[in-house]
Scaffold this active site. Structure first.
Site, PDB file in Angstrom:
ATOM      1  N   ASP A 106      54.244  32.033  35.324  1.00  0.00           N
ATOM      2  CA  ASP A 106      54.020  30.819  36.109  1.00  0.00           C
ATOM      3  C   ASP A 106      54.979  30.791  37.307  1.00  0.00           C
ATOM      4  O   ASP A 106      56.187  30.622  37.146  1.00  0.00           O
ATOM      5  CB  ASP A 106      54.217  29.581  35.226  1.00  0.00           C
ATOM      6  CG  ASP A 106      53.675  28.332  35.913  1.00  0.00           C
ATOM      7  OD1 ASP A 106      54.004  28.119  37.098  1.00  0.00           O
ATOM      8  OD2 ASP A 106      52.929  27.580  35.274  1.00  0.00           O
ATOM      9  N   ILE A 107      54.434  30.988  38.485  1.00  0.00           N
ATOM     10  CA  ILE A 107      55.250  31.080  39.704  1.00  0.00           C
ATOM     11  C   ILE A 107      55.916  29.734  39.991  1.00  0.00           C
ATOM     12  O   ILE A 107      57.122  29.653  40.255  1.00  0.00           O
ATOM     13  CB  ILE A 107      54.362  31.477  40.913  1.00  0.00           C
ATOM     14  CG1 ILE A 107      53.650  32.798  40.621  1.00  0.00           C
ATOM     15  CG2 ILE A 107      55.198  31.570  42.181  1.00  0.00           C
ATOM     16  CD1 ILE A 107      52.525  33.128  41.591  1.00  0.00           C
ATOM     17  N   LYS A 134      37.051  54.240  37.341  1.00  0.00           N
ATOM     18  CA  LYS A 134      35.968  53.263  37.130  1.00  0.00           C
ATOM     19  C   LYS A 134      35.420  53.357  35.697  1.00  0.00           C
ATOM     20  O   LYS A 134      35.100  54.459  35.234  1.00  0.00           O
ATOM     21  CB  LYS A 134      34.845  53.540  38.152  1.00  0.00           C
ATOM     22  CG  LYS A 134      33.763  52.492  38.116  1.00  0.00           C
ATOM     23  CD  LYS A 134      32.672  52.785  39.126  1.00  0.00           C
ATOM     24  CE  LYS A 134      31.500  51.863  38.886  1.00  0.00           C
ATOM     25  NZ  LYS A 134      30.323  52.254  39.641  1.00  0.00           N
ATOM     26  N   ASN A 137      38.847  33.778  41.001  1.00  0.00           N
ATOM     27  CA  ASN A 137      38.333  32.419  40.849  1.00  0.00           C
ATOM     28  C   ASN A 137      37.761  31.939  42.176  1.00  0.00           C
ATOM     29  O   ASN A 137      37.735  32.691  43.152  1.00  0.00           O
ATOM     30  CB  ASN A 137      39.442  31.489  40.340  1.00  0.00           C
ATOM     31  CG  ASN A 137      40.630  31.512  41.259  1.00  0.00           C
ATOM     32  OD1 ASN A 137      40.513  31.188  42.431  1.00  0.00           O
ATOM     33  ND2 ASN A 137      41.786  31.932  40.754  1.00  0.00           N
ATOM     34  N   PHE A 181      50.237  21.920  42.695  1.00  0.00           N
ATOM     35  CA  PHE A 181      48.872  21.396  42.727  1.00  0.00           C
ATOM     36  C   PHE A 181      48.300  21.420  41.321  1.00  0.00           C
ATOM     37  O   PHE A 181      48.706  22.250  40.510  1.00  0.00           O
ATOM     38  CB  PHE A 181      47.993  22.251  43.649  1.00  0.00           C
ATOM     39  CG  PHE A 181      47.911  21.690  45.035  1.00  0.00           C
ATOM     40  CD1 PHE A 181      49.028  21.680  45.848  1.00  0.00           C
ATOM     41  CD2 PHE A 181      46.725  21.159  45.513  1.00  0.00           C
ATOM     42  CE1 PHE A 181      48.967  21.140  47.118  1.00  0.00           C
ATOM     43  CE2 PHE A 181      46.659  20.625  46.785  1.00  0.00           C
ATOM     44  CZ  PHE A 181      47.775  20.614  47.583  1.00  0.00           C
TER      45      PHE A 181
END
Ligand code: C5P
Length: 402
Positions: A306-307, A289, A210, A323
């Site tokens: 989910d940490i 690949k 991201n 956050f």
């Protein structure tokens, strides 16, 4: 009233071109109410005459270790005892190396070796000298011994090159010195911060990721260090220099970040999850690949763990700050997250706007906790990080004093 009033600052000046800025630094320290005694290395006197510092500080400048008159007046041990704080500005690469090894072949390094008070350095040197592993290693070692490092700052250099290595501006050094002399808001606390994106492998050469740059987390790490905390920074792949004082743990995938953070969380007082962890990862990563033979392809993804929620639900959890990046209804989504994930605090920002958020130099945050909220208006991530660390420390202290 400035905390500098009546304080004894021993200003060490070593041999770099930034020494001319230390004249202004002397003036500002004196104006803020402190007594300043300047000690110069021999090399420093090639850049600025001792008389300049004498005029600005109103005190004689000390130069020689083996000067019998000097030793009778105020010798190296007395100067070390006189000071409330020793500030070396500029601190050259050579002086840092000496300090690390404990060489005391001239007055200033002998004073540092005899010092029982805080020592703070404002390094200044060519950018390649600063990034050289020898200097980085010396900086990390000195910081590990509790010696403060202010900067260096980034920008143009006297040699014509550009990069990290400029001495911090006198006003910023003056402010930082006040913080060193004051009681710090996170003294004695350990803070774990996760930052940056994660990379989820599709095959050995491709991954999902991201737009996180890691800047917010890295600024928070620096602000927490400046507030007196011991910081562990668990970082996904970013192109940022970590604060030299941070204990850096590098990870790549969400699964690696999970193991690192959850393993470390209970050894810390505060956890701040700024990382933009991938929510989904390929179920399997190909070992070789993938060839582009097919016209289309499907990649099956699975949810990552989910940490933040895991840390917030640990039996002896740290004070946990999450956050939230939202494109709309920032406050209500953030409040829901605070409750559902059982967080102590949430910092939310609006993304998808021209200013702020991912990969930007600036940010604005809405911060919420059980019984309170605060808006931090658009500012540089450096400033936002300082404000958020202050909010976290106030709320953390309030929670632990009850
Ligand atoms: O639920 P959402 O992803 O919007 O929450 C964002 C917060 O959760 C951030 O603090 C982020 O670091 C954390 N997070 C996490 N582990 C995940 C996903 C998000 O710790 N797998």
């Amino acid at each position: 009233m400035s905390i500098l009033v009546g304080k004894h600052i021993l200003l060490g000046v070593t041999g770099g071109i930034a020494a001319y800025k230390s004249c202004e630094l002397t003036r500002q320290l004196v104006l803020a109410g402190s007594s300043v005694r300047v000690v110069m290395t021999r090399a420093a006197t090639s850049f600025v005459a001792p008389l300049s510092f004498q005029a600005l500080s109103g005190n004689p400048v000390s130069l020689e270790l083996l000067d019998s008159e000097e030793e009778l007046a105020m010798g190296h041990i007395q100067l070390a005892r006189w000071a409330d704080l020793i500030l070396i500005a500029p601190a050259t690469a050579d002086f840092m190396a000496k300090l690390r090894v404990g060489i005391a072949d001239e007055l200033l390094s002998a004073i540092c070796l005899a010092a029982l008070v805080p020592i703070v350095l404002a390094p200044a040197m060519n950018q390649a000298m600063w990034s050289n592993p020898a200097t980085q290693d010396n900086a990390a070692c000195l910081s590990g011994r509790g010696i403060g490092l202010l900067g260096p700052a980034e920008g143009g250099q006297a040699c014509g090159e550009t990069g990290l290595g400029r001495m911090m501006e006198p006003a910023d050094i003056c402010r930082a010195v006040q913080k060193y002399l004051g009681k710090k808001s996170l003294s004695g606390c350990s803070v774990l911060i996760s930052a940056g994106p994660t990379r989820e492998a599709i095959d050995p050469v491709r991954y999902l990721t991201n737009r996180s740059s890691g800047k917010m987390g890295y600024h928070l790490a620096q602000a927490a260090i400046d507030a007196g905390a011991k910081v562990t920074l668990v970082s996904g792949p970013v192109s940022l220099l970590p604060p030299v004082e941070a204990n850096l743990v590098r990870v790549e995938s969400a699964a690696e970040m999970f193991d690192a953070v959850v393993g470390l969380a209970t050894h810390h007082d505060i956890y701040i999850g700024t990382a933009a962890v991938a929510d989904y990862a390929p179920i399997v990563a190909a070992n070789e690949k993938i060839k582009k033979n097919a016209e289309s392809m499907d990649i099956r993804l699975t949810r990552t763990r989910d940490i933040l929620a895991t840390v917030a639900n640990l039996p002896s959890k740290p004070y946990t700050v999450g956050f939230a990046a939202e494109t709309d209804q920032v406050e209500s989504y953030a409040l829901a997250k605070l409750k559902n994930k059982r967080l102590d605090m949430i910092a939310a920002n609006r993304v998808g706007q021209p200013q702020g958020g991912f990969d930007s130099e600036e940010n604005a945050l809405w911060v919420g906790w059980n019984g309170g909220e605060k808006k931090l208006t658009m500012a540089s991530k450096h400033v936002i990080a300082i404000q958020l660390i202050e909010l976290i420390s106030e709320n953390y202290r309030a929670k632990h004093s009850t």
